[in-house]
Every structure is written in structure tokens, then in C-alpha cells.
Motif scaffolding. Structure first.
Motif, mmCIF file in Angstrom:
data_model
loop_
_atom_site.group_PDB
_atom_site.id
_atom_site.type_symbol
_atom_site.label_atom_id
_atom_site.label_comp_id
_atom_site.label_asym_id
_atom_site.label_seq_id
_atom_site.Cartn_x
_atom_site.Cartn_y
_atom_site.Cartn_z
ATOM 1 N N ASP A 49 3.099 9.821 -7.678
ATOM 2 C CA ASP A 49 3.366 9.345 -6.303
ATOM 3 C C ASP A 49 2.970 7.882 -6.160
ATOM 4 N N ILE A 50 1.817 7.595 -6.705
ATOM 5 C CA ILE A 50 1.245 6.261 -6.515
ATOM 6 C C ILE A 50 1.897 5.255 -7.456
ATOM 7 N N LEU A 51 1.880 5.577 -8.749
ATOM 8 C CA LEU A 51 2.205 4.549 -9.753
ATOM 9 C C LEU A 51 3.678 4.143 -9.741
ATOM 10 N N ILE A 97 0.850 -1.199 0.000
ATOM 11 C CA ILE A 97 0.000 0.000 0.000
ATOM 12 C C ILE A 97 0.882 1.243 0.000
ATOM 13 N N LEU A 98 0.361 2.279 -0.618
ATOM 14 C CA LEU A 98 1.035 3.581 -0.570
ATOM 15 C C LEU A 98 -0.007 4.654 -0.317
ATOM 16 N N SER A 99 0.336 5.603 0.549
ATOM 17 C CA SER A 99 -0.553 6.755 0.692
ATOM 18 C C SER A 99 0.253 7.955 1.168
ATOM 19 N N GLY A 100 -0.418 9.087 1.262
ATOM 20 C CA GLY A 100 0.288 10.296 1.673
ATOM 21 C C GLY A 100 -0.654 11.324 2.273
ATOM 22 N N ILE A 101 -0.057 12.242 2.992
ATOM 23 C CA ILE A 101 -0.801 13.358 3.586
ATOM 24 C C ILE A 101 0.019 14.620 3.344
ATOM 25 N N LYS A 102 -0.691 15.738 3.100
ATOM 26 C CA LYS A 102 0.017 17.003 2.902
ATOM 27 C C LYS A 102 0.409 17.586 4.265
ATOM 28 N N LYS A 142 -17.675 18.569 5.696
ATOM 29 C CA LYS A 142 -16.507 17.683 5.813
ATOM 30 C C LYS A 142 -15.439 18.326 6.711
ATOM 31 N N MET A 143 -14.876 17.539 7.642
ATOM 32 C CA MET A 143 -13.819 18.102 8.490
ATOM 33 C C MET A 143 -12.615 18.431 7.619
ATOM 34 N N SER A 144 -12.172 19.686 7.675
ATOM 35 C CA SER A 144 -11.110 20.122 6.780
ATOM 36 C C SER A 144 -10.430 21.357 7.351
ATOM 37 N N PHE A 158 -9.343 9.149 10.973
ATOM 38 C CA PHE A 158 -10.303 8.076 10.704
ATOM 39 C C PHE A 158 -10.427 7.782 9.206
ATOM 40 N N GLY A 159 -10.170 8.798 8.365
ATOM 41 C CA GLY A 159 -10.248 8.557 6.922
ATOM 42 C C GLY A 159 -9.025 7.822 6.392
ATOM 43 N N ALA A 160 -7.857 8.132 6.954
ATOM 44 C CA ALA A 160 -6.632 7.609 6.338
ATOM 45 C C ALA A 160 -5.658 6.997 7.339
ATOM 46 N N LYS A 217 -2.971 -1.280 -3.305
ATOM 47 C CA LYS A 217 -4.072 -0.487 -2.749
ATOM 48 C C LYS A 217 -3.563 0.867 -2.279
ATOM 49 N N VAL A 218 -4.480 1.844 -2.316
ATOM 50 C CA VAL A 218 -4.160 3.190 -1.851
ATOM 51 C C VAL A 218 -5.210 3.579 -0.809
ATOM 52 N N PRO A 219 -4.880 3.484 0.482
ATOM 53 C CA PRO A 219 -5.867 3.829 1.513
ATOM 54 C C PRO A 219 -6.032 5.344 1.658
ATOM 55 N N GLY A 245 -9.300 8.712 2.348
ATOM 56 C CA GLY A 245 -10.682 9.090 2.611
ATOM 57 C C GLY A 245 -11.411 9.305 1.287
ATOM 58 N N LYS A 246 -12.731 9.442 1.397
ATOM 59 C CA LYS A 246 -13.566 9.510 0.199
ATOM 60 C C LYS A 246 -13.231 10.701 -0.707
ATOM 61 N N ASP A 247 -12.796 11.811 -0.094
ATOM 62 C CA ASP A 247 -12.520 13.000 -0.912
ATOM 63 C C ASP A 247 -11.361 12.783 -1.894
ATOM 64 N N GLN A 248 -10.608 11.709 -1.733
ATOM 65 C CA GLN A 248 -9.496 11.443 -2.653
ATOM 66 C C GLN A 248 -9.861 10.416 -3.733
ATOM 67 N N TYR A 305 5.626 18.426 -1.768
ATOM 68 C CA TYR A 305 5.461 19.167 -3.034
ATOM 69 C C TYR A 305 3.982 19.457 -3.314
ATOM 70 N N HIS A 306 3.089 18.615 -2.838
ATOM 71 C CA HIS A 306 1.668 18.957 -2.964
ATOM 72 C C HIS A 306 1.307 20.124 -2.045
ATOM 73 N N ALA A 307 1.939 20.166 -0.864
ATOM 74 C CA ALA A 307 1.665 21.282 0.058
ATOM 75 C C ALA A 307 2.080 22.616 -0.559
ATOM 76 N N ASN A 334 -2.258 20.717 -12.190
ATOM 77 C CA ASN A 334 -1.619 19.422 -12.479
ATOM 78 C C ASN A 334 -1.541 18.490 -11.279
ATOM 79 N N TYR A 335 -2.071 18.945 -10.159
ATOM 80 C CA TYR A 335 -2.002 18.198 -8.899
ATOM 81 C C TYR A 335 -2.313 16.704 -9.066
ATOM 82 N N PRO A 336 -3.402 16.346 -9.784
ATOM 83 C CA PRO A 336 -3.721 14.915 -9.878
ATOM 84 C C PRO A 336 -2.632 14.093 -10.556
HETATM 85 P P1 TYM Z 1 -4.914 15.401 2.558
HETATM 86 O O1 TYM Z 1 -3.595 15.803 3.108
HETATM 87 O O2 TYM Z 1 -5.903 16.462 2.273
HETATM 88 O O3 TYM Z 1 -5.633 14.359 3.508
HETATM 89 C C1 TYM Z 1 -4.946 13.201 3.971
HETATM 90 C C2 TYM Z 1 -5.916 12.042 4.063
HETATM 91 O O4 TYM Z 1 -6.981 12.346 4.975
HETATM 92 C C3 TYM Z 1 -8.235 12.078 4.357
HETATM 93 N N1 TYM Z 1 -9.249 13.037 4.870
HETATM 94 C C4 TYM Z 1 -10.450 12.680 5.312
HETATM 95 N N2 TYM Z 1 -11.053 11.472 5.422
HETATM 96 C C5 TYM Z 1 -12.300 11.441 5.945
HETATM 97 N N3 TYM Z 1 -12.967 12.542 6.373
HETATM 98 C C6 TYM Z 1 -12.399 13.771 6.287
HETATM 99 N N4 TYM Z 1 -13.055 14.837 6.733
HETATM 100 C C7 TYM Z 1 -11.080 13.881 5.726
HETATM 101 N N5 TYM Z 1 -10.244 14.913 5.486
HETATM 102 C C8 TYM Z 1 -9.110 14.378 4.946
HETATM 103 C C9 TYM Z 1 -7.988 12.275 2.871
HETATM 104 O O5 TYM Z 1 -8.941 11.585 2.097
HETATM 105 C C10 TYM Z 1 -6.589 11.711 2.725
HETATM 106 O O6 TYM Z 1 -6.631 10.303 2.554
HETATM 107 N N6 TYM Z 1 -3.879 14.573 -2.241
HETATM 108 C C11 TYM Z 1 -3.783 14.004 -0.909
HETATM 109 C C12 TYM Z 1 -2.354 13.694 -0.485
HETATM 110 C C13 TYM Z 1 -1.609 12.808 -1.416
HETATM 111 C C14 TYM Z 1 -1.799 11.412 -1.605
HETATM 112 C C15 TYM Z 1 -0.839 11.037 -2.587
HETATM 113 C C16 TYM Z 1 -2.662 10.482 -1.045
HETATM 114 C C17 TYM Z 1 -0.598 13.210 -2.250
HETATM 115 N N7 TYM Z 1 -0.147 12.141 -2.935
HETATM 116 C C18 TYM Z 1 -0.747 9.702 -3.035
HETATM 117 C C19 TYM Z 1 -2.565 9.147 -1.493
HETATM 118 C C20 TYM Z 1 -1.619 8.785 -2.473
HETATM 119 C C21 TYM Z 1 -4.345 15.015 0.068
HETATM 120 O O7 TYM Z 1 -4.379 16.190 -0.192
HETATM 121 O O8 TYM Z 1 -4.711 14.491 1.253
#
Ligand code: TYM
Length: 322
Positions: A133-135, A5-10, A191-193, A21-23, A141-143, A145-148, A43-45, A125-127
Motif C-alpha cells: 500500500d505504502i511503497l 503522504i499516504l495513509s489508510g484506515i480499515k 488504547k481506544m479500539s 487524533f492519531g491519524a 511520510k506515512v501519518p 498512530g503509534k500502534d502502526q 482488503y485489510h478489513a 501477511n498483513y504487514p
Molecule cells: P486502523 O484502521 O486500525 O486505524 C487507523 C488509524 O488510526 C490510528 N489509531 C489510533 N491512534 C491513536 N490512538 C488510538 N487509540 C488509535 N487507534 C487507531 C492507527 O494508528 C491508524 O493510523 N493497518 C492500518 C491501516 C492501513 C494503513 C495502510 C495505514 C492499511 N494500509 C497503509 C497506513 C498506510 C490499520 O489497521 O489502521
């Protein structure tokens, strides 16, 4: 062979219960069973953070957050996006395969445009940086939250397109989105953000937790009145934070007998119980002056050869080496 699995957070401010809870909780739960790569997407940040000191401190904080959750102990590799130059190189290749109208359909772009914001080429170009990042790591699998979910679709489409045009270079990964916690609501029910300023930070102090929980929006039903669990923020947060108390809480909602004040006090208490050991662990880790560099060196050494191998194959297939 374990699946990967691979994932990331900004690194943009403190992670909150939505991120957890999402990730993040999924990363921890899956780390034993899967080979786990967790990235700090600095770099996404950069699409939003234009201040060196803020970016450095948020980056270090997020590494400590990951460590406090026990990810390293469970064998995960924690790495910094900017440490692996193949991400931006691969993103360029994907940009040359992708049409502008397709990128214009991205929710984040439409949202920014709809709000009249100036959209940088990086945000547009973010996506594709995310697809890289992923490929690059060929994960199963890429764990997230739904917003991704849409971003994972972009990565899948991009993998398929590249494979079709140039030949097989990429595994087409699946999003791993748990039904519980897929969208955690914030204090106002949206959505919590971080950008809505409606969060409960994961490593909050007890006072911060009390203050945040007090702000959760409810209707004005009296303690003895039945209340609706559907679309109720307080109930949604209880269902994540208070699994042991949930039968009692559900009964109180359905039949009445407990007011929002007491339901909030219980939620605050349960968040504190959950967070206190994490907070302590994090404080202890922060005492070690080498831990961040060590963690990143381990992450870099673990993941870079895989990114390099994928990039080597892609470079050959597109015709920049022969
Ligand atoms: P980011 O940094 O906004 O959020 C990190 C992770 O938290 C999840 N999340 C939530 N899940 C449920 N409810 C919420 N309210 C909520 N807010 C945030 C997001 O879905 C995410 O999983 N683009 C990505 C970062 C990224 C990434 C990647 C993720 C960059 N490269 C490659 C996976 C694989 C982002 O901005 O997440």
C-alpha cells in the motif's frame, strides 16, 4: 514539488476519537502542504469482516467520514485499496522476499496467537500488503498512530531489502507520528479500539457522547482533592479535545476544586462542540447519491498511474518482463 503522504484506515465500524487524533486529524492538517493520498483499506478489513453487506456499508461510511473532514476540499485523493490491483500483486512479490520468523514478530500476529485465535494467512501477511500500500506510491511520510509504528518499520525494511537485492525501486518512507494523540486511551484506559469496545465514535450523537463519557473510568477522589494528570484517561482526552480549557483543567487537577462529574460534563460538551459541525456536514454529503462513486473515481484516476509505474519498474527488476 510537494512531498507526498499516504495513509489508510480499515472500514471496520465507525471511526473513533483514537482514529481521529492519531491519524485523521493529521491527514487534514497535512493535506495542504503535502500531496495527500488517503486509502480505504478494504482488503485489510477482509482479515476480520466476512459479511458483504457490512463491508459495503462500512466502506461507504468511511468515505463519507473522510469527506466530512474536508479532505477532498483540501486536495486529497481518497481511494479504495481494492480498486488498485497492484497492491495485491506487489504484496505477493514482498511475500517471496520475507521470512516467516520475521513476520512472526509482528505485534498483531503475536497478539492473535496469544489469544488462541485462528490466524488466517491474510492476517499473517498483513504487514506485507500494508508495505505494498505504502511503497507503491513512493511517499515521503506515512501519518499514523503509534500502534502502526511497527508496520511502517516492516514497510521500510521491505523497501530496503528489495532495493538491495534487485535495484532501486522504492523510496524508504518515514512514519509520521505526533506525540500528542499517538495513543488515545479508551473509556477503560486501555488504547481506544473498536475491538476493546471502549470507543467514543467520532460522528457520535450527543446522547452517545454523554453515555460514553459517563463510562470513563476514574478513581474515587473527591472534588476538592488534587488529582493526578499522569495516566488519567479523562485528563488525556481533555488535553486533546479541550485545548482552550486546559490551563484551567490542569489547575483543577493539581490543586483540586473540580469533581470528575463536572470534568466529564465539560469533556462531553467540548466533544459535542467539536463534532457537531462535522456531523452536519456528513449528513449533508450523504444526501448526494453520486458522491461516493465520484470520489472513488477521482481517487483511482489520481493514484493508479503512480502504482502502475512503480509496479512496472518492480516487474522489470525481478525479471518477469524483459
Ligand atoms: P486502523 O484502521 O486500525 O486505524 C487507523 C488509524 O488510526 C490510528 N489509531 C489510533 N491512534 C491513536 N490512538 C488510538 N487509540 C488509535 N487507534 C487507531 C492507527 O494508528 C491508524 O493510523 N493497518 C492500518 C491501516 C492501513 C494503513 C495502510 C495505514 C492499511 N494500509 C497503509 C497506513 C498506510 C490499520 O489497521 O489502521
Amino acid at each position: 514539488m510537494k512531498q507526498r503522504i499516504l495513509s489508510g484506515i480499515k472500514p471496520t465500524g465507525r471511526p473513533h476519537l483514537g482514529n481521529y487524533f492519531g491519524a485523521m486529524r493529521q491527514f487534514v492538517d497535512m493535506a495542504g502542504e503535502f500531496e495527500t493520498f488517503v486509502m480505504v483499506a478494504n482488503y485489510h478489513a477482509l482479515t476480520t469482516v466476512h459479511n458483504k453487506d457490512v463491508l459495503v456499508s462500512d466502506t461507504k461510511d468511511l468515505i463519507l467520514d473522510y469527506l466530512a473532514l474536508g479532505l477532498r476540499d483540501k486536495g486529497a485523493a481518497i481511494f479504495l485499496q481494492s480498486d488498485i490491483p497492484e497492491h495485491t500483486e506487489m504484496a505477493w512479490v514482498f511475500e517471496c522476499l520475507t521470512t516467516v520468523p520475521y513476520l512472526m514478530r509482528a505485534h498483531a500476529f503475536k497478539d492473535a496467537e496469544g489469544k488462541g485465535k485462528e490466524v488466517s494467512a491474510g492476517l499473517f501477511n498483513y504487514p506485507l500488503l500494508m508495505a505494498a500500500d505504502i511503497l507503491l506510491y513512493q511517499p515521503d511520510k506515512v501519518p499514523v498512530g503509534k500502534d502502526q509504528a511497527q508496520h511502517i518499520e516492516y514497510a521500510r525494511d521491505t523497501a530496503e531489502k528489495f532495493n538491495r537485492i534487485f535495484g532501486e525501486a522504492f523510496r524508504v518512507p518515514e512514519a509520521h507520528i505526533q506525540s500528542e494523540g499517538s495513543t488515545v486511551p479508551g473509556l477503560d484506559g486501555k488504547k481506544m479500539s473498536k475491538s476493546y469496545n471502549n470507543t467514543i465514535p467520532l460522528f457520535a450523537t450527543d446522547e452517545e457522547i454523554d453515555r460514553a463519557v459517563a463510562l470513563i473510568v476514574t478513581d474515587s477522589k473527591k472534588p476538592d482533592e488534587p488529582k493526578s494528570t499522569q495516566g488519567d484517561t479523562l485528563y488525556a482526552l481533555h488535553s486533546l479535545v479541550s485545548p482552550h480549557d486546559l490551563p484551567m483543567i490542569t489547575k483543577a487537577y493539581e490543586e483540586g476544586g473540580m469533581g470528575y462529574k463536572d470534568l466529564k460534563a465539560l469533556l462531553a460538551q467540548n466533544i459535542k462542540t467539536m463534532v457537531a459541525p462535522l456531523r452536519e456536514r456528513r449528513a449533508a454529503l450523504a444526501e448526494d447519491p453520486h458522491i461516493i462513486e465520484e470520489t472513488l473515481a477521482h481517487g483511482r484516476d489520481t493514484v493508479r498511474p503512480i502504482a502502475q509505474e512503480t509496479m512496472r519498474k518492480a516487474r522489470e527488476l525481478i525479471g518477469v518482463v524483459w
